[in-house]
Write an enzyme that holds these catalytic residues in place. Structure first.
Site, PDB file in Angstrom:
ATOM      1  N   HIS A 156     -21.353  51.967 -65.938  1.00 38.28           N
ATOM      2  CA  HIS A 156     -20.328  51.493 -65.014  1.00 38.28           C
ATOM      3  C   HIS A 156     -20.325  52.386 -63.785  1.00 38.28           C
ATOM      4  CE1 HIS A 156     -16.416  50.409 -63.351  1.00 38.28           C
ATOM      5  NE2 HIS A 156     -16.557  49.286 -64.016  1.00 38.28           N
TER       6      HIS A 156
ATOM      7  N   GLY B 260     -12.957  47.182 -61.970  1.00 37.45           N
ATOM      8  CA  GLY B 260     -12.983  45.946 -61.187  1.00 37.45           C
ATOM      9  C   GLY B 260     -14.096  45.926 -60.174  1.00 37.45           C
TER      10      GLY B 260
ATOM     11  N   LEU C 254     -15.729  44.440 -69.829  1.00 35.10           N
ATOM     12  CA  LEU C 254     -16.884  45.152 -69.287  1.00 35.10           C
ATOM     13  C   LEU C 254     -16.530  46.575 -68.864  1.00 35.10           C
ATOM     14  CD1 LEU C 254     -19.880  44.763 -68.620  1.00 35.10           C
ATOM     15  CD2 LEU C 254     -19.229  44.162 -66.319  1.00 35.10           C
ATOM     16  N   ASP C 255     -15.309  46.805 -68.409  1.00 28.59           N
ATOM     17  CA  ASP C 255     -14.941  48.105 -67.858  1.00 28.59           C
ATOM     18  C   ASP C 255     -14.271  49.014 -68.884  1.00 28.59           C
ATOM     19  OD1 ASP C 255     -15.910  47.147 -65.574  1.00 28.59           O
ATOM     20  OD2 ASP C 255     -14.001  46.890 -64.563  1.00 28.59           O
ATOM     21  N   GLU C 256     -14.067  48.519 -70.065  1.00 26.89           N
ATOM     22  CA  GLU C 256     -13.440  49.349 -71.083  1.00 26.89           C
ATOM     23  C   GLU C 256     -14.486  49.720 -72.126  1.00 26.89           C
ATOM     24  OE1 GLU C 256     -10.488  50.624 -71.172  1.00 26.89           O
ATOM     25  OE2 GLU C 256      -9.732  49.697 -69.332  1.00 26.89           O
TER      26      GLU C 256
END
Lengths: 276, 276, 276, 276
Positions: free
Chosen positions: D185, D194, D220-222
């Site tokens: 990420h 985001g 996706l971001d966690e």
């Protein structure tokens, strides 16, 4: 009660099993354990925090019978260490220790500060810590060191911390306190050994400087490294700017090294450390 | 059009004013400017990005008349640099350059790769870059260097990048390309000069290792440092683990140094750099 | 005498030239200069250290006539700043400032410490700095803030430093000291805004934590960031271990930010800073 | 032969002893061991590298009988992992993996690359790795994901690596590969979740940016963080400069995370990782 166990010995089959059996039979429970085998030197290192209720010297004897002959076994109830601090004129490392000591954050009792200048006397006495000045005036190097040694013998301490003590200790002096003297060196060892490392760093034009905490052996600038850290510098900085930038790193590195040592996380083997 | 201007001269009163007047009179506009005065050496450095439309050599002549005699004046339209890469067997620095080159991220054209082993030939040719093997077999050090020099003379390049080229260049060789050869040294200079720095670092038991990008002068391990970076290591790591950890740092440090050099952000003075 | 000049204005052609002419005509000499143009916001920033002998307010008037209308012009003889420190119970940031203050390393005079607990009274008084306790007991938030404001009005200070002051300041309070309040936030903003960031960081399982020094605007956790730094953490660390690791970073970050601010190296524009 | 053993279970007395007895009775020898007890969650983690000659499934059965019911037991001969890489257009992470793969430095076999654009096709095919384009054109999000799933089912892989795959995976997709998908990420999570984190970071005016490698869970971001790293930025950098600076960090962080995962050093528990 909580105990720390440290074992350092020749590597053999089944060491963890043997230790674990003895720990178990003594009604102890592991709180945490770490092991490391240095295959190059065939050496086994183990650190455990254990909870239970034992007679420490009996426990060590039992362990000793089941471990290789050369085994170093350290076992103690967890406690604060007693330390002596040596300093000269700079206040940043000593000040950091005093502040942490005053709020109980330093895992040690500062028994006293010994210095070769009186610059730091007011600071130390603010914190109600005994300050002893042993000036170098009219004393040869040997005489001064002897005077310091005599002063130190009044205390029973676990570690001696050189918090920017700007005197080189003789091998004779150091031999009295093997693996007991911790120094903060104002350079990213092994670079810039010797006088005024910040000036050396400035002249060489490096882009990163650092500090190194290490055990003192024969030479003030050598000895097993405990921890290091760095800070970026640039062409705008003269060597005094580098020195200033270095001070924050020096005190943090010393403080981190002391945490590791006082928590009994550090093993020394030859010129290296194993740190859990 | 965009131009880069770099001035490096003896420090005098009013230099910025003089330069700014000439810039203004030539219809140029500053996009960005940076200055630095090295008071110790009484030296003035200035870098400006300017927009406008000038005859570069006339502009340099005008400037020259108003600046101290010793002034170094660099002025060019902004452009990609042309480079030659020298390598040996390791692919990480070269691979990183090739990947960045292929996506246009490297601010340079790689004209060719010259190597003393053929290990990297398949990699280089995947990217349609000419690869020249100049083996050391049956050649003395002098003969090999001469062969490399002859090959290099076929190219017109701005910079030569040693992307883990594991040969020591002679002063004669280096003299052909003053301030034009950039090397990535696999150690945190000035520590661990010489053969196998990772092994040296491992033996010394350091807790941080690093890499250094520098201009090559007479000695492969010396020369003005452009940039450095570090990575933490620990007792679990053998020297090959350190080497592996070092590779990521090496390629990042080299890549950052090249960005600075290709953007004309680096001044060399004696054994140091000034970097805007 | 040495002066600091800071200019912050709409970007126009020839600004450096105009300023340099005025500097030159006033018999001033640049010791160092830095400029930056924020093209996105068409804003010009310049900081210069100058040597000479001027009437500051006349010099500012002259400059003002030649600069865009909105120009912010700061010019002062270089001097130590006067500051007030607000604190609560934790001693590490305050202690660091006191130690630095006592050796003259802090580029500021600490006029006094105001706290909402008496925990730090003994520490502050050791250093002969006035300590004022304004307890929150029996006071509403508004009443407490008013009492603090009244106390602050007794002092003439350049900056207010929140050295782990664990109260949220109201917009009304902050409006009294625009760009004058510097806070150390115990997290790597903008992550972990709100209560107990170390607990939040521990719960999220991050591998790096940090601290942020920033100017206080309406919200304690927002405002233009001055500087940040980080420290690695791991799964062995509970949130209190992270908090302890964070303390060294917090005090270093705060100290570095204050150096930048007190040296007049920081410009604030909107929610961002430009730092030379 | 060398085996990796990983145990993850409810914490009980004597676990290390029990495991060590079984290891010993099976003629295995520890090469290295690490344990960690998460006291908050009463969970025991152990990783051992062992040498010997065993029937793995019998060994696991024996262990299982002596460990808590919920015990997760992983035991395997040490081997390279098989992986699938998903990518979009950016070449830096994928390129880094391909270079490392080609020199045997990546502890995995890249079975294939699946992408939603054909930009990276030439790069992948240079390295003789199968490249499959699954364009999103004329496909709904669900249809595209289904097509990707169908392609993935052709391969037998241990891990799926998202090397800057700029599509959000649905919970349905992710449910097929629990703890098997690793993402890089482009932000220092949990900050700037985001779209376009570099733009967000630029707007917030942070002084440090970073990258995070994590297992993909529903969002996706966690997901559990494996490793993170940072790089300093400043006011001169627009968000594209930050993005460029971020790329070196992204690829290094991803590469380090993969080393840890492929070496079976990572345990996942809830939203956190334990890493030996």
């Amino acid at each position: 009660m909580n105990y720390i166990l440290k074992i350092d010995c020749f590597d053999e089959k089944g060491l963890i099993l043997r230790v674990s059996e003895i720990v178990f039979k003594n009604g102890l429970n592991y709180v945490s354990t770490s092991e490391f085998v240095d295959h190059e030197n065939e050496r086994f290192y183990m650190r455990a925090v254990m909870v239970g209720d034992i007679n420490v010297s009996e426990f060590k004897n039992t362990l000793s019978a089941f471990l290789p002959r050369d085994a170093g076994i350290f076992c103690e109830e967890i406690r604060k260490k007693d330390i002596i601090v040596l300093a000269t004129k700079e206040n940043h490392c000593l000040g950091d220790l005093l502040i942490k000591h005053s709020s109980g954050e330093l895992n040690a009792n500062i028994l006293g500060v010994v210095a070769n200048h009186d610059t730091l006397k007011p600071l130390v006495e603010k914190f109600d810590i005994p300050f002893t000045l042993i000036s170098t005036e009219n004393l040869s190097r040997e005489e001064h060191e002897l005077a310091v040694l005599n002063e130190l013998k009044k205390y029973k301490f676990d570690y001696m911390v050189l918090a920017k003590y700007m005197r080189i200790l003789s091998p004779n002096f150091v031999a009295n306190y093997p693996k007991k003297i911790i120094n903060i060196h104002h350079s990213f060892l092994p670079a810039f050994i010797g006088a005024n490392p910040y000036k050396q760093a400035h002249e060489r034009g490096v882009k990163i400087i650092g500090a190194t905490a290490h055990f003192v052996t024969n030479d003030l600038d050598e000895g097993p490294i405990i921890t290091q850290d760095v800070v970026r510098v640039n062409h705008e900085m003269g060597w005094k700017d580098m020195q200033k930038a270095g001070r924050n790193v020096e005190k943090t590195v010393l403080s981190n090294a002391l945490d590791l040592v006082f928590d009994e996380r550090v093993f020394v083997h030859g010129n290296k450390t194993v740190i859990f």
